[in-house]
Design an enzyme around this catalytic site. Structure first.
Site, short mmCIF file in Angstrom:
data_model
loop_
_atom_site.label_atom_id
_atom_site.label_comp_id
_atom_site.label_asym_id
_atom_site.label_seq_id
_atom_site.Cartn_x
_atom_site.Cartn_y
_atom_site.Cartn_z
N LYS A 184 -7.89 -6.62 11.67
CA LYS A 184 -6.80 -5.91 12.37
C LYS A 184 -6.48 -6.59 13.71
CE LYS A 184 -6.05 -2.24 9.61
NZ LYS A 184 -4.77 -1.93 8.98
N ARG B 59 -14.06 6.62 2.35
CA ARG B 59 -14.80 5.39 2.64
C ARG B 59 -15.40 5.36 4.03
NH1 ARG B 59 -10.40 3.96 -0.55
NH2 ARG B 59 -11.00 2.78 -2.41
N GLY C 222 0.84 -1.21 0.00
CA GLY C 222 0.00 0.00 0.00
C GLY C 222 0.86 1.25 0.00
N TYR D 52 -9.13 0.07 17.18
CA TYR D 52 -10.23 -0.89 17.38
C TYR D 52 -9.78 -2.34 17.16
CZ TYR D 52 -11.19 -0.15 12.30
OH TYR D 52 -11.10 -0.04 10.92
N PHE E 195 -14.57 -0.17 4.61
CA PHE E 195 -15.67 0.75 4.35
C PHE E 195 -16.67 0.62 5.50
CE2 PHE E 195 -16.33 -3.09 1.71
CZ PHE E 195 -17.45 -3.62 2.33
N GLY F 177 -1.53 7.65 0.48
CA GLY F 177 -1.84 7.89 1.89
C GLY F 177 -0.67 7.75 2.84
N LEU F 178 -0.90 6.99 3.91
CA LEU F 178 0.10 6.87 4.98
C LEU F 178 1.30 6.04 4.52
CD1 LEU F 178 -2.28 6.34 8.05
CD2 LEU F 178 -1.41 8.48 7.07
#
Ligand code: HXC
Ligand code: NAP
Length: 295
Positions: A173, A210, A25, A158, A108, A29-30
């Site tokens: 996660k 999202r 990824g 979370y 999402f 983004g990050l």
């Protein structure tokens, strides 16, 4: 420390010289923000995701800024064969890999009862399966070649509290966090370290469109959930990630570091809602409480 110091690069120049780091990824983004900082610190990068055009653009942008090599390679991390190709291409390109940043994700918002089993699968396949595919492929290579390495996994707060409306992501996660802590112990004997970062609110296009689409951003002012009353800056996450992927953190293993301005604890502490009480009301409240005598 001046107010803006947290957006300054933290580590000394050359801290990642000679390191080869693979970032899943890494085109957006990050992942892109962390990669850019690793490259500034001297690392050679392999950035990967499904969209080669996005990766190529990011690779060009980063290497133009840092003068260090960035190798874009297209790979769907949910497919083990493609991950094996990623490993092979990385070794062919740079001769070794020192670090793996498992950052790719899909997510999402949706009431869980609206999800099909395929919708659940797609998130688990990117986040949990993607992480174990990369970890297994690179880990076996490091073990076979007696090479020390470090793995950094991106989770969420979370991962341990759970969260409604993002149940597939929360389940995935949580699994990534379990992998982090399990292999930190099991593979320490091979010189492979595992740590995780749990970021709070760090605005990115991928996450915000999202998770807070359209009007929801105005309806819920997310900053209000954060005791420090702000969202995170990409550089402060990059600073933490660079430390954890560098040799400076050699004795940190199996840790998950939260960087969220206190957000998740704010939601957890039973009486934190009392933050809403204005300071001038506390005299009256104290008087009422002191007046309570006996049972
Ligand atoms: C219900 C949905 C849905 C939605 C997709 N599906 N979107 N169901 N509500 N909003 C269902 C589809 O109907 C389909 O099931 C299945 O999911 C697969 O959908 P596809 O569109 O075919 O999948 P794909 O094209 O591979 O897209 C994957 C994706 C997409 C995850 C849906 O959003 C993506 O590519 N995301 C990658 C980037 C990303 O998500 N970044 C955010 C990370 S943020 P059926 O049964 O209909 O076939 C993050 C932050 C965490 O993790 C914490 C923040 C604080
Ligand atoms: P993002 O820009 O959407 O990043 C997700 C990346 O994952 C994209 O580059 C995407 O690229 C890649 N990806 C998705 N599916 C893939 C697959 N099957 N194979 C390979 N790559 C895939 O969102 P982000 O906000 O930067 O998120 C980065 C990480 O931070 C994620 O792990 C996320 O859970 C975590 N996080 C973010 C926040 C936040 O506030 N932003 C908070 C907590 C945690 P392609 O579409 O090209 O494949």
């Amino acid at each position: 420390m001046s107010a803006q110091n947290y957006v300054s690069p933290m580590l000394k120049e050359g801290s990642l010289n000679g390191k080869v780091i693979v970032i899943t990824g890494g085109g957006t983004g990050l992942g892109k923000a962390m990669g850019k900082y690793f490259s500034e610190l001297g690392a050679k990068l392999v950035i990967t995701s499904r969209k080669i055009d996005v990766l190529q653009k990011t690779a060009d942008e980063i290497s133009a800024a840092t003068n260090n090599e960035v190798f874009p390679f297209s790979c769907d991390v949910s497919d083990f064969k493609q991950v094996e190709d990623l490993l092979k291409a990385s070794i062919e390109k740079f001769g070794k890999v020192d670090g793996l940043l498992n950052n790719a994700a899909g997510n999402f918002i949706s009431p869980t009862e609206r999800l099909s089993n395929k919708a659940f699968d797609i998130i688990i396949n990117i986040v949990l399966k993607g992480t174990y595919n990369c970890t297994l492929a690179f880990g076996k290579y490091w073990i076979d070649n007696k090479q020390k390495a470090t793995v950094l996994n991106i989770v969420t707060t979370y991962s341990w509290t759970g969260s409604g409306y993002v149940v597939p992501s929360a389940a995935a996660k949580a699994g990534v966090l379990a992998i982090t802590r399990s292999l930190a112990v099991e593979w320490a004997k091979y010189g492979i370290r595992f740590n995780a970062i749990a970021p709070g609110l760090f605005p990115t296009k991928g996450a915000w469109e999202r998770l807070m689409p359209g009007d929801l951003q105005n309806k819920f002012d997310l900053k209000k959930k954060v005791p420090l009353q702000r969202v995170g800056e990409h550089q402060e996450l990059a600073n933490l990630a660079a430390y954890l992927i560098s040799d400076f953190s050699s004795f940190v293993n199996g840790e998950v570091i939260t960087i969220d301005g206190g957000e998740w604890l704010n939601g957890a502490g039973q009486f934190n809602i009392l933050n809403a009480i204005p300071a001038e009301q506390w005299d009256l409240i104290e008087k009422m409480v002191r007046n309570v005598k006996g049972s």
